[in-house]
Design an enzyme around this catalytic site. Structure first.
Site, PDB file in Angstrom:
ATOM      1  CE1 TYR A 129      25.787  59.407  72.511  1.00  0.00           C
ATOM      2  CE2 TYR A 129      25.993  58.149  74.537  1.00  0.00           C
ATOM      3  CZ  TYR A 129      25.927  59.364  73.887  1.00  0.00           C
ATOM      4  OH  TYR A 129      26.014  60.520  74.611  1.00  0.00           O
ATOM      5  CD  GLN A 191      24.314  66.742  71.542  1.00  0.00           C
ATOM      6  OE1 GLN A 191      23.129  66.535  71.850  1.00  0.00           O
ATOM      7  NE2 GLN A 191      25.232  67.050  72.433  1.00  0.00           N
ATOM      8  CG  ASN A 214      21.784  61.011  78.596  1.00  0.00           C
ATOM      9  OD1 ASN A 214      21.219  60.885  77.511  1.00  0.00           O
ATOM     10  ND2 ASN A 214      22.570  62.031  78.875  1.00  0.00           N
ATOM     11  CB  SER A 237      21.524  47.053  85.695  1.00  0.00           C
ATOM     12  OG  SER A 237      22.081  45.800  85.448  1.00  0.00           O
ATOM     13  CD  GLN A 259      23.591  43.742  87.864  1.00  0.00           C
ATOM     14  OE1 GLN A 259      23.120  44.547  87.069  1.00  0.00           O
ATOM     15  NE2 GLN A 259      24.843  43.309  87.771  1.00  0.00           N
ATOM     16  CG  HIS A 262      25.009  48.734  87.279  1.00  0.00           C
ATOM     17  ND1 HIS A 262      26.042  49.171  86.500  1.00  0.00           N
ATOM     18  CD2 HIS A 262      25.054  47.384  87.237  1.00  0.00           C
ATOM     19  CE1 HIS A 262      26.691  48.132  85.994  1.00  0.00           C
ATOM     20  NE2 HIS A 262      26.111  47.025  86.434  1.00  0.00           N
ATOM     21  CD  GLU A 327      20.589  43.971  82.492  1.00  0.00           C
ATOM     22  OE1 GLU A 327      20.299  44.444  83.616  1.00  0.00           O
ATOM     23  OE2 GLU A 327      21.429  44.479  81.739  1.00  0.00           O
ATOM     24  CG  HIS A 328      22.278  40.369  84.810  1.00  0.00           C
ATOM     25  ND1 HIS A 328      22.064  41.712  85.023  1.00  0.00           N
ATOM     26  CD2 HIS A 328      23.273  40.285  83.895  1.00  0.00           C
ATOM     27  CE1 HIS A 328      22.894  42.414  84.266  1.00  0.00           C
ATOM     28  NE2 HIS A 328      23.641  41.574  83.574  1.00  0.00           N
ATOM     29  CG  ASP A 361      28.299  42.674  84.311  1.00  0.00           C
ATOM     30  OD1 ASP A 361      27.348  42.342  83.576  1.00  0.00           O
ATOM     31  OD2 ASP A 361      28.161  43.235  85.410  1.00  0.00           O
ATOM     32  CD  GLU A 415      -4.475  37.958  48.582  1.00  0.00           C
ATOM     33  OE1 GLU A 415      -3.594  38.728  48.188  1.00  0.00           O
ATOM     34  OE2 GLU A 415      -4.352  37.232  49.597  1.00  0.00           O
ATOM     35  CG  HIS A 420       0.139  40.887  42.329  1.00  0.00           C
ATOM     36  ND1 HIS A 420      -0.187  42.214  42.365  1.00  0.00           N
ATOM     37  CD2 HIS A 420       1.061  40.698  43.311  1.00  0.00           C
ATOM     38  CE1 HIS A 420       0.524  42.821  43.330  1.00  0.00           C
ATOM     39  NE2 HIS A 420       1.296  41.916  43.914  1.00  0.00           N
TER      40      HIS A 420
END
Lengths: 430, 430
Positions: A129, A191, A214, A237, A259, A262, A327-328, A361, A415, A420
């Site tokens: 995506y 979609q 999003n 971020s 950052q 963003h 994250e960073h 990045d 068991e 088995h």
């Protein structure tokens, strides 16, 4: 930027505030997303064309949903050739780094004829995506596609929402071509996720979906998880700079802001043992903000989720960094490698004052798709690992099975699984 | 067992029928599960004690929720010592196999002072769900816990529903102790998953939850995914035997039944090019079913999801096996290793007539927690990989950054991220 002396109370509040940014908090869109998924499942192409008309105001049909070679050529002609060149250099670095992540099948055998192993296979088909409009980042295309290519994925299907004119941004198309995407479709939103998960007349179903989007895209990915695999769900971020008095305050301030720009939910945090550094960084931040093009976003992000945290000891700073699991993480101390050995949780770790976060990045090679919102405690950067899967291999001869068969029969019977036990014992019934 | 000559129509129907067994189809329980999660989040211990009273009819409180050393000692005294011995042998084999899966941190450096790498860290705390009652399988405890132990996870918290008497089945406790669980709590169901995800007064939160459970447990795991990590959601068990005329029909029949006995949703399929084998296997199945203790379950499972599929060519059989992507795949042909090279999708692959599936369930060493329901197209067996995460490492010197810094600035500006560009360019502003 606000400066806080860290104690257990303030730490608790900050950790809770950061977690509120999670995409898991937006359940109110779930019904909308589930409806879109159901429509696409039942009406397929017809539904995705309608949603594209409704949300993207673009006329897409079976004849133009798939991007053509001509459209890709056109994209190259529209993009500044020096940008094409930079995309190629970055793509090469990303390819080189990710090749080092490749895992191989292995086996171990014994002279009695027993063999155990693990077979590595690339996932067959992957969907990527890519957001449209302002968030169409060619770097993101490279980071999501190249690891799949390195893993050996045969089909890499990209989806991205078209503009009103039915076109895709040229940077996206060039990056897709350079990275090795095999097919591109003009559809976005929930979609597109549904189409990749269940298939339509125009888009064949895939096995796994990756890439940022999003809140509708994130919720749709969560909803289809299990039917297909997904990457981890990305939140806003974050950067955490862990610095002592040796750090350059101007560099630290600039990295925090990289950052913050963003989005308004992004978080920029400095943890330091140095009151002097804290003060200087705060001043430098104010100076930079005034000059930067995205100053409104930056200011809101800093007001919401920006902090300068003062600790008494480096150990306390490190412990807090592990709890935030950023994250960073930039480590700008006298001996950054030593500090790194104590870091348990972080998406990407940048060491030393020239390892600025945007280097990662765009260019160095490691992936910029990283676990956010504390999930570095259990998730990893996107990597070749995400595009392979493993199968166990078990091959035993009669000679190898015979000495242990009674143990297996005993365990199975204990068991209560007598069929088995039977499947083992009948092999030695004569 | 019904025998079908495979064509595209019958294949489509069978694939669709198998997917209907997915836990993703049980959305009707979602509200119940979400309510339980919310209650545990807000009322913590109080809520889990109430649910345990309601669902398990057991009186559990802060004083007895955690299993004591004395209870574990008692479990050893209750369990047949020869079963303890078999559990130990199996645990050792599982440990040996999983050690071969360990991944290591690596780095690569250049003489210009640039270093890139990948740091491997164990996840800090893991929760392991173990079902109670009839489904309390010591083998499953070993398979879920040992990979976490091998990975280096410090805290391994097991949860399992108590019986009415407030006790846990001795086999579960012994297996937990042998495998290296660090703490055990008497709580099951969605309430146990919620407690592990969000923490209560008695149970500290974990980072990841693994282990099989009923539909409530599966839906709770799906609901908390993102707050914590989870393993893949297990569906009903499956076996696919791919055989030619060289296969022993009695062995094949016994192996098909070993999966059918798991539950009525389990699926047992033979794909073969040999009409003679098909007929003989069908006869042998009938003979065995009459003798086996779980014959009602087996018969229902075979009626629902059991098939003998005849194909004209081995290639067609292999292609179908890849489309089904079975949890367990036995290859019983003249040259099973050759066929294995063409297998893309399977959880565990058993080669040759002595590699009976229960060998893998109990004893050989590879994990028996495997992707089900077609998810072997994108998921892997549970492994040490599930209990580690990675962090990228990026360390650049000024010398290493200088030759590329303009490229990074150009890329960042092309994406409109000027604060990113700024954080690179200021490092060379003098």
């Amino acid at each position: 930027m606000r400066t806080i002396r860290l104690d257990s109370e303030s730490k608790k509040n900050i950790l809770e505030s950061l977690l509120k940014r999670s995409p898991n908090q937006y359940e109110e869109y779930t019904n909308t997303v589930n409806n879109i998924i159901e429509e696409v499942k039942s009406r397929q192409d017809e539904a995705i064309f309608e949603y594209t008309k409704e949300f993207d105001k673009a006329d897409i049909n079976a004849g133009n949903i798939k991007v053509t070679e001509e459209e890709i050529e056109e994209a190259y002609s529209l993009l500044d050739p020096s940008i094409v060149e930079v995309i190629r250099k970055a793509a090469n670095n990303i390819d080189v780094y990710h090749r080092k992540q490749k895992q191989y099948s292995w086996f171990d055998s014994e002279p009695d004829g027993s063999l155990l192993g693990q077979k590595v296979t690339a996932i067959g088909a992957v969907g990527v995506y890519v957001p449209g409009g302002k968030a169409a980042y060619p770097s993101s295309v490279l980071m999501n596609v190249i690891p799949a290519k390195v893993a050996g994925v045969e089909r890499i299907a990209m989806v991205t929402p078209p503009g009103r004119n039915g076109k895709i941004y040229e940077g996206t198309l060039v990056a897709a071509k350079e990275a090795g995407v095999t097919e591109i479709y003009k559809v976005g939103g929930a979609q597109a996720i549904a189409a990749l998960s269940f298939g339509t007349e125009s888009i064949k179903k895939v096995d796994k979906i990756v890439g940022p989007g999003n809140i509708y895209v994130a919720l749709a990915k969560k909803a289809v998880y299990g039917h297909v695999s997904i990457d981890s769900i990305a939140g806003p971020s974050e950067i955490l700079v862990l610095a002592d008095e040796s750090a350059n305050p101007r560099f630290v301030a600039a990295d925090l802001l990289s950052q913050a720009e963003h989005d308004e939910l992004a978080s920029s945090i400095l943890i330091t043992t140095s009151k002097e550094l804290a003060e200087k960084v705060s001043e430098e931040v104010d100076k930079f903000v005034a000059q930067l093009s995205r100053k409104e976003i930056i200011q809101k992000s800093l007001d919401n989720y920006g902090y300068i945290l003062l600790t008494d000891t480096l150990e306390e700073a490190i412990e807090t960094a592990n709890e935030i699991a950023s994250e960073h993480l930039e480590i700008v101390t006298k001996d950054p490698f030593h500090v790194m050995t104590k870091i348990k949780n972080a998406g990407a770790i940048f060491l030393g004052e020239y390892s600025s976060e945007p280097l990662g990045d765009y260019f160095a090679g490691p992936n910029h798709v990283l676990p956010t919102n504390g999930t570095a405690k259990f998730f990893s950067p996107l990597s070749v690992d995400d595009f392979i899967k493993k199968s166990s291999i078990i091959a035993y001869s009669k000679e190898a099975l015979e000495p242990i068969y009674k143990d297996i029969v005993k365990f199975a019977n204990a068991e209560g699984l007598t069929a088995h036990a039977n499947s083992i014992s009948i092999r030695f019934e004569e």
